[in-house]
Design a protein around this motif. Structure first.
Motif, PDB file in Angstrom:
ATOM      1  N   ASN A 127       0.819  -1.218   0.000  1.00 43.40           N
ATOM      2  CA  ASN A 127       0.000   0.000   0.000  1.00 43.40           C
ATOM      3  C   ASN A 127       0.849   1.263   0.000  1.00 43.40           C
ATOM      4  OD1 ASN A 127      -2.356  -1.483  -0.004  1.00 43.40           O
ATOM      5  ND2 ASN A 127      -2.739  -1.269   2.188  1.00 43.40           N
ATOM      6  N   THR A 128       2.094   1.159   0.456  1.00 45.31           N
ATOM      7  CA  THR A 128       2.947   2.351   0.449  1.00 45.31           C
ATOM      8  C   THR A 128       3.299   2.794  -0.971  1.00 45.31           C
ATOM      9  OG1 THR A 128       4.969   1.016   0.686  1.00 45.31           O
ATOM     10  CG2 THR A 128       3.932   1.830   2.714  1.00 45.31           C
ATOM     11  N   MET A 219      -4.427   6.607  -6.357  1.00 47.89           N
ATOM     12  CA  MET A 219      -5.509   5.787  -5.802  1.00 47.89           C
ATOM     13  C   MET A 219      -6.855   5.983  -6.496  1.00 47.89           C
ATOM     14  SD  MET A 219      -4.887   5.485  -1.720  1.00 47.89           S
ATOM     15  CE  MET A 219      -5.869   4.001  -1.746  1.00 47.89           C
ATOM     16  N   GLY A 220      -7.029   7.085  -7.198  1.00 51.38           N
ATOM     17  CA  GLY A 220      -8.266   7.298  -7.937  1.00 51.38           C
ATOM     18  C   GLY A 220      -9.496   7.382  -7.044  1.00 51.38           C
ATOM     19  N   ASP A 221     -10.564   6.686  -7.444  1.00 56.44           N
ATOM     20  CA  ASP A 221     -11.856   6.803  -6.775  1.00 56.44           C
ATOM     21  C   ASP A 221     -11.865   6.267  -5.348  1.00 56.44           C
ATOM     22  OD1 ASP A 221     -12.861   7.929  -9.061  1.00 56.44           O
ATOM     23  OD2 ASP A 221     -13.792   6.082  -9.805  1.00 56.44           O
ATOM     24  N   ASN A 222     -10.892   5.446  -4.990  1.00 53.81           N
ATOM     25  CA  ASN A 222     -10.853   4.868  -3.638  1.00 53.81           C
ATOM     26  C   ASN A 222     -10.191   5.778  -2.609  1.00 53.81           C
ATOM     27  OD1 ASN A 222     -12.083   2.400  -4.352  1.00 53.81           O
ATOM     28  ND2 ASN A 222     -10.121   1.578  -5.065  1.00 53.81           N
ATOM     29  N   THR A 223      -9.723   6.941  -3.035  1.00 52.71           N
ATOM     30  CA  THR A 223      -8.889   7.760  -2.153  1.00 52.71           C
ATOM     31  C   THR A 223      -9.615   8.201  -0.898  1.00 52.71           C
ATOM     32  OG1 THR A 223      -7.725   8.582  -4.107  1.00 52.71           O
ATOM     33  CG2 THR A 223      -7.358   9.744  -2.050  1.00 52.71           C
ATOM     34  N   SER A 224     -10.791   8.774  -1.043  1.00 52.79           N
ATOM     35  CA  SER A 224     -11.499   9.290   0.136  1.00 52.79           C
ATOM     36  C   SER A 224     -11.817   8.173   1.117  1.00 52.79           C
ATOM     37  CB  SER A 224     -12.785  10.009  -0.291  1.00 52.79           C
ATOM     38  OG  SER A 224     -12.476  11.149  -1.056  1.00 52.79           O
ATOM     39  N   TRP A 225     -12.269   7.032   0.600  1.00 51.12           N
ATOM     40  CA  TRP A 225     -12.562   5.893   1.484  1.00 51.12           C
ATOM     41  C   TRP A 225     -11.297   5.471   2.230  1.00 51.12           C
ATOM     42  CZ3 TRP A 225     -10.318   1.116   1.807  1.00 51.12           C
ATOM     43  CH2 TRP A 225     -10.917   0.216   2.693  1.00 51.12           C
TER      44      TRP A 225
END
Length: 271
Positions: A127-128, A219-225
């Motif tokens: 993930n880093t 990260m695209g669309d998953n960033t906020s989550w």
């Protein structure tokens, strides 16, 4: 004993195939969307299929005794029904605690009536890599909690545990919480990467919005989550982290983050 590996060309699934072969498995079947591009080891039987389209999977389960189940919460119930009908005996699933994001997977596995082993990993070392662009472009990492500690695990260690569970009966009915071998803060991770990349990397404490902006390109669309659910909400007590889990299960030492960072340094520097 045929072992089916689903998601066999995805990150962890591909490593499960390699770990099974390294442990002497000779009857491995790999499920992948495009067998012509799979590039799997010689001797592995490659079959076409996708967990998201269970209507085409019946043939893949024929003669299978055990399977590694990649997480596919939207279709997991249908996939498991096919597996049971085909005579699959044991499922090793990558999931999470029942109340977690991936909890629906382990719940469905238990409800299927099949023998099971759950793998519940901590955050991945990989993930880093979401920091890679900002490291290349700014020499800094922006996150809100530099002192937040965890014990990240290498994907290959998860695969080693999966292979161990698939090849023996000693893990039936067990849920294995998995973690890496050491507790590290977010700032510690950045320091290890700086050493591995042989360059200065600064940890800059950032707001939620600044962190989302910095991570969105990778990260695209998953960033906020991810920022809300992992960086801001996930804070396990360090003493609860199972830092000996990989070695306890596989008999071999787990990968340290320093070792992983040196082995993967080029991935942070490539566009």
């Amino acid at each position: 004993m045929t072992i089916l590996v689903t998601g066999a060309t995805a990150n962890i699934g591909r490593m499960v195939v390699d770990q099974l072969i390294a442990r002497g498995a000779t009857d491995v079947r790999a499920l992948t969307i495009d067998p012509s591009r799979a590039a799997l080891p010689a001797g592995v039987e490659v079959v076409r299929g996708h967990l998201g389209r269970p209507e085409g999977l019946a043939a893949a389960f024929e003669g299978v005794d055990r399977m590694y189940l990649a997480p596919s919460p939207n279709t997991v119930t249908e996939v498991l029904a096919l597996a049971r009908a085909a005579g699959v005996r044991h499922v090793v699933d990558l999931s999470g605690e029942p109340e977690s994001w991936w909890g629906s997977v382990c719940n469905a596995v238990e409800a299927s009536g099949l023998a099971w082993t759950h793998l519940w990993p901590a955050d991945f070392m990989e993930n880093t890599l979401t920091w890679s662009q900002q490291i290349r472009e700014t020499g800094a990492v922006r996150e809100p909690r530099p002192d937040n500690a965890s014990a990240p695990i290498a994907m290959n260690d998860i695969a080693a545990v999966a292979a161990t569970a698939l090849l023996t009966d000693g893990h039936l009915g067990r849920a294995h919480s998995l973690a890496g071998p050491e507790i590290l803060t977010r700032a510690d991770l950045v320091a290890h990467l700086a050493d591995a990349l042989d360059r200065d990397i600064t940890f800059r404490t950032a707001t939620r919005e600044e962190t989302i902006t910095a991570l969105r390109p990778t990260m695209g669309d998953n960033t906020s989550w991810y920022v809300d659910s992992v960086l801001l909400d996930f804070a396990p007590p360090p003493e609860s982290l199972p830092i000996t889990s990989v070695e306890d299960i596989t008999g071999g030492p787990a990968t340290t983050f320093a070792r992983w960072a040196h082995a993967n340094a080029a991935r942070f520097l490539a566009d």
